[in-house]
Write an enzyme that holds these catalytic residues in place. Sequence first.
Site, PDB file in Angstrom:
ATOM      1  N   HIS A 125      17.309  44.554  -3.658  1.00 41.46           N
ATOM      2  CA  HIS A 125      17.891  43.206  -3.796  1.00 41.46           C
ATOM      3  C   HIS A 125      18.718  42.846  -2.566  1.00 41.46           C
ATOM      4  O   HIS A 125      19.913  43.119  -2.499  1.00 41.46           O
ATOM      5  CB  HIS A 125      18.760  43.113  -5.052  1.00 41.46           C
ATOM      6  CG  HIS A 125      19.121  41.693  -5.407  1.00 41.46           C
ATOM      7  ND1 HIS A 125      18.691  41.067  -6.549  1.00 41.46           N
ATOM      8  CD2 HIS A 125      19.870  40.765  -4.752  1.00 41.46           C
ATOM      9  CE1 HIS A 125      19.156  39.828  -6.588  1.00 41.46           C
ATOM     10  NE2 HIS A 125      19.880  39.623  -5.501  1.00 41.46           N
ATOM     11  N   HIS A 128      18.692  39.475   0.454  1.00 43.72           N
ATOM     12  CA  HIS A 128      18.068  38.240   0.920  1.00 43.72           C
ATOM     13  C   HIS A 128      17.949  38.230   2.439  1.00 43.72           C
ATOM     14  O   HIS A 128      18.712  38.889   3.148  1.00 43.72           O
ATOM     15  CB  HIS A 128      18.876  37.036   0.441  1.00 43.72           C
ATOM     16  CG  HIS A 128      18.858  36.874  -1.047  1.00 43.72           C
ATOM     17  ND1 HIS A 128      17.899  36.151  -1.702  1.00 43.72           N
ATOM     18  CD2 HIS A 128      19.681  37.370  -2.014  1.00 43.72           C
ATOM     19  CE1 HIS A 128      18.132  36.190  -3.004  1.00 43.72           C
ATOM     20  NE2 HIS A 128      19.206  36.932  -3.218  1.00 43.72           N
ATOM     21  N   HIS A 149      15.768  35.974 -10.564  1.00 45.33           N
ATOM     22  CA  HIS A 149      17.198  36.166 -10.795  1.00 45.33           C
ATOM     23  C   HIS A 149      17.548  35.661 -12.194  1.00 45.33           C
ATOM     24  O   HIS A 149      16.944  34.709 -12.690  1.00 45.33           O
ATOM     25  CB  HIS A 149      18.017  35.353  -9.793  1.00 45.33           C
ATOM     26  CG  HIS A 149      18.052  35.921  -8.411  1.00 45.33           C
ATOM     27  ND1 HIS A 149      16.937  36.380  -7.755  1.00 45.33           N
ATOM     28  CD2 HIS A 149      19.083  36.070  -7.530  1.00 45.33           C
ATOM     29  CE1 HIS A 149      17.278  36.797  -6.547  1.00 45.33           C
ATOM     30  NE2 HIS A 149      18.580  36.614  -6.388  1.00 45.33           N
ATOM     31  N   GLU A 192      23.513  36.371 -14.326  1.00 46.52           N
ATOM     32  CA  GLU A 192      24.740  36.549 -13.539  1.00 46.52           C
ATOM     33  C   GLU A 192      25.658  35.361 -13.777  1.00 46.52           C
ATOM     34  O   GLU A 192      26.717  35.488 -14.376  1.00 46.52           O
ATOM     35  CB  GLU A 192      24.437  36.707 -12.053  1.00 46.52           C
ATOM     36  CG  GLU A 192      25.715  36.989 -11.246  1.00 46.52           C
ATOM     37  CD  GLU A 192      25.501  36.972  -9.745  1.00 46.52           C
ATOM     38  OE1 GLU A 192      26.231  37.694  -9.050  1.00 46.52           O
ATOM     39  OE2 GLU A 192      24.630  36.216  -9.277  1.00 46.52           O
ATOM     40  N   ASP A 234      22.715  42.323  -2.091  1.00 45.77           N
ATOM     41  CA  ASP A 234      22.541  40.883  -2.212  1.00 45.77           C
ATOM     42  C   ASP A 234      22.570  40.188  -0.848  1.00 45.77           C
ATOM     43  O   ASP A 234      21.524  39.957  -0.246  1.00 45.77           O
ATOM     44  CB  ASP A 234      23.597  40.299  -3.156  1.00 45.77           C
ATOM     45  CG  ASP A 234      23.167  38.981  -3.785  1.00 45.77           C
ATOM     46  OD1 ASP A 234      22.069  38.488  -3.467  1.00 45.77           O
ATOM     47  OD2 ASP A 234      23.920  38.439  -4.617  1.00 45.77           O
ATOM     48  N   ASP A 235      23.746  39.865  -0.359  1.00 42.96           N
ATOM     49  CA  ASP A 235      23.913  39.187   0.935  1.00 42.96           C
ATOM     50  C   ASP A 235      25.048  39.851   1.716  1.00 42.96           C
ATOM     51  O   ASP A 235      26.183  39.351   1.705  1.00 42.96           O
ATOM     52  CB  ASP A 235      24.237  37.704   0.731  1.00 42.96           C
ATOM     53  CG  ASP A 235      23.098  36.933   0.105  1.00 42.96           C
ATOM     54  OD1 ASP A 235      22.040  36.823   0.759  1.00 42.96           O
ATOM     55  OD2 ASP A 235      23.258  36.441  -1.028  1.00 42.96           O
TER      56      ASP A 235
END
Length: 351
Positions: free
Chosen positions: A15, A17, A199, A202, A280-281
Site C-alpha cells: 500500500h 501511492h 480502499h 478508514e 500509504d504516502d
Amino acid sequence: MEARPITALPKAHLHVHFTGSMRHRTLVQLADKHRVHLPDALVEEWPPRLRATDERGWFRFQRLYDIARSVLRDEDDVRRLLREAAEDEAAEGSGWLEIQVDPSGYAGRFGGLTAFTDLVMDATREASAATGVGIGVIIAANRTRHPLDARTLARLAAQYAGHGVVGFGLSNDERRGRAHDFDRAFAIAKRAGLLSLPHGGELLGPASVRACLDALRADRIGHGVRVVEDPALMDSVADRGVTLEVCPSSNVGLGVYAAAGDVPLRRLFAAGVPIALGADDPLLFGSRLACQYELARRDHGFTDEELAELARHSIRGSAAPGETQKRLLDGVDAWLRTPPGTTRTAADEME
C-alpha cells in the site's frame, strides 16, 4: 534483549501511492528544476500537519498531493521516482512492492493514458532490475470521478494484465462515490485476472468494508481498520482471508486515530485478520514501511515472532510470483533463526 532489526526482515509493501512514494529531497529538487512553487507545508514545515476527517481537511491533503504530483514533468522524473522508490524498499527489507497509480492524473503531461502507463511499466522494469525488488503496478480509479472514467481505467489495466499490472484499485475520499457505482469497472478488471484492491474502512466505518467485499469482490482492502467496529464483519474478513492494508502513520496523520497506540492493530491480529502494513504516502506522512513495523513493536508490543507473521501476511497477500513468495517466506524464517544483535540485511536472509 536487543531486538532484531526490522530492515533485515523480508516483507512485501502493498500500500503505497505513486507520487506519495517520492523522497522529500526529490520533491524539492524537482520543484527547483521545473520552477514549481511549493508551500511551506512541503518545505520548511514538512511533514505537513494533516487532518482529513472533515471535507476541508481532506481538500487540503488532496491539494498538497496535487502540488507534489505537479513536479513530475518529464520522463526522467518518472524514472527517478520509481528507481528511488525501489531503492528505499530494498533498504527497508522489502522484496516486493505494489505501487498504486491513477494514470488519469498524469496523462495530460505525458501524451495520454497509454503513453504514461507504458512509461511507468518500462521505468518499473528498470527499477526492479537495478534493485532486485519485484514490482507490481496497481492501476486505480478515483472515486470522486464518474464511474465511466473508472471503466476506462479498468480496460486500460486489463491490457497490461500479466505484463506488470497486478490489480485494480479505488482510492480518494471514501465519503464520495459509493462502491457499487464502480462494480462494472471492477468486473472488467476481475475478468482480466486482476486483483480487486479498493480502499475502504478508514474515513467511513464497517459498512464501507462490507461494500468493498460485496459489490467489488475485494481481494484486499486498503486500510479497512474500522472493521473492528463490527466484530461479526471482522470475523468474516478473517474467515475469507481478505488482507487489510493497514497504514498506522497515515491513520494518525489523517486524524482517524489520535495516537499510534489507538490504531487497532492488536485487535485485528488477534481476530486472525491478515494484515499487510503499509506507508500509504511517505511524502506526506514522513515515514516509510520499516517505521510501521517499529510502531507495531513499540506501541502495540508485537514480538519478533508476531512481526514475522505480519511480514508473512504481506507476502502471502501479495501478487508476487510463487517463487518470489517462497524466497521471501524462507527469508522470514531465517530472520527468526538469527540471534538478536546479529547484523544481517534482508538480502542476506533471502539468500
